[in-house]
Design an enzyme around this catalytic site. Structure first.
Site, PDB file in Angstrom:
ATOM      1  N   GLU A 124       0.849  -1.187  -0.045  1.00  0.00           N
ATOM      2  CA  GLU A 124      -0.023  -0.005  -0.149  1.00  0.00           C
ATOM      3  C   GLU A 124       0.717   1.200   0.008  1.00  0.00           C
ATOM      4  O   GLU A 124       0.573   2.045  -0.688  1.00  0.00           O
ATOM      5  CB  GLU A 124      -0.666  -0.033   1.232  1.00  0.00           C
ATOM      6  CG  GLU A 124      -1.998  -1.075   1.211  1.00  0.00           C
ATOM      7  CD  GLU A 124      -3.225  -0.715   1.897  1.00  0.00           C
ATOM      8  OE1 GLU A 124      -4.143  -0.255   1.084  1.00  0.00           O
ATOM      9  OE2 GLU A 124      -3.501  -1.006   3.086  1.00  0.00           O
ATOM     10  N   GLU A 144      -4.173  -9.050   2.889  1.00  0.00           N
ATOM     11  CA  GLU A 144      -5.438  -8.664   3.793  1.00  0.00           C
ATOM     12  C   GLU A 144      -6.635  -9.511   3.775  1.00  0.00           C
ATOM     13  O   GLU A 144      -7.214 -10.219   4.663  1.00  0.00           O
ATOM     14  CB  GLU A 144      -5.953  -7.306   3.748  1.00  0.00           C
ATOM     15  CG  GLU A 144      -4.994  -6.159   4.421  1.00  0.00           C
ATOM     16  CD  GLU A 144      -3.805  -5.833   3.450  1.00  0.00           C
ATOM     17  OE1 GLU A 144      -3.074  -4.966   3.682  1.00  0.00           O
ATOM     18  OE2 GLU A 144      -3.764  -6.405   2.235  1.00  0.00           O
TER      19      GLU A 144
END
Length: 270
Positions: A124, A144
């Protein structure tokens, strides 16, 4: 010699060397998993890069052979042992998002230099940077979904915009690892370098950018960010407004003069 800036924290070292600021996530025993100390330091570092006139480029990297292995939820939820960091955490609105490059993205280019793991929050962070240099044995990925979590750094929005819908959903929904070779082929990163060479290659890239006119570089970034969602006619109007300011600058005159005189330009950001 690089100067270590006082905004450094226990888990984030911030150094300035000429026009370049190097931000190092410094928690190698945890593969640089994100902590409060790290995020506060990064938020302050990115704000400094934007506001300090002498800075033209930032580099984000990790210590100890890894970039960042994502969020350490326990370390992020407990207060820092450093009183200054605790104070700054209370003062900086949304320091988590600023540190993750989700909010208040710097007005100057950020290059990431990746070795080892750059997964979950590490990937990210990569997507919040402008140029990406990755070592050949690094591991990328957004894990995730595999862990029952959600990529809160903005990847669900950013990844499809950066590499296209199909490739992004493949990475997001399978929560699999991504090699540097695949990342390069789909346009997620800029270049692959031998292991141990990422920071050196990023610094060479930073020096090339720092040699360009800072007003031009910042205007290019600003124009992209303000227009990518607009129809072309509206986007061109914004681009022209920003571009003519650059064309009327002292740096534009200096660039033309340096070209005629066959010398390096001495840009002042004016």
């Amino acid at each position: 010699m690089p100067e270590v800036l006082p905004i450094s924290t226990a888990h984030c070292t911030v150094e300035q060397d000429g026009h370049v600021v190097i931000v190092t996530m410094n928690r190698p025993e945890a593969k640089n998993a994100l902590s409060t100390d790290m995020l506060v330091g990064m938020a302050e570092a990115f704000a400094y890069i934007s506001s300090e006139p002498s800075v033209r480029v930032g580099i984000l990297t990790g210590a100890g052979g890894d970039f960042c292995s994502g969020a350490d939820l326990k370390a992020m939820s407990r207060p820092s042992d450093d009183e200054r960091v605790r104070q700054r955490a209370s003062e900086i609105e949304n320091y988590h998002w600023k540190g993750l490059l989700r909010e208040a993205v710097p007005t100057k280019p950020i290059i990431c230099a990746i070795e080892g793991y750059a997964v979950a929050g590490g990937t990210e962070l990569l997507m919040g940077t402008d140029l990406r240099v990755v070592a050949e044995s690094a591991t990328l990925g957004l894990f995730e979904a595999r862990r029952g979590l959600f990529p809160m750094g903005g990847s669900v929005l950013r990844l499809p915009r950066q590499i296209g819908y199909a490739a992004a959903m493949d990475i997001l929904l399978t929560a699999r690892s991504v090699t540097p070779q695949e990342a390069l082929s789909i346009g997620l990163i800029n270049r692959i370098v031998p292991d141990g060479e990422a920071l050196k290659a990023a610094r060479e890239l930073a020096d090339q950018i720092a040699a360009s006119a800072p007003l031009s570089v910042q205007a290019i970034l600003r124009t992209h960010r303000e227009t990518f969602h607009l129809p072309e006619e509206e986007a061109l109007a914004v681009s022209d407004s920003i571009g003519w300011e650059v064309m009327a600058s002292e740096d534009a005159k200096e660039g033309a003069l340096a070209f005629r005189e066959k010398r390096d330009a001495n840009f002042q950001g004016k």
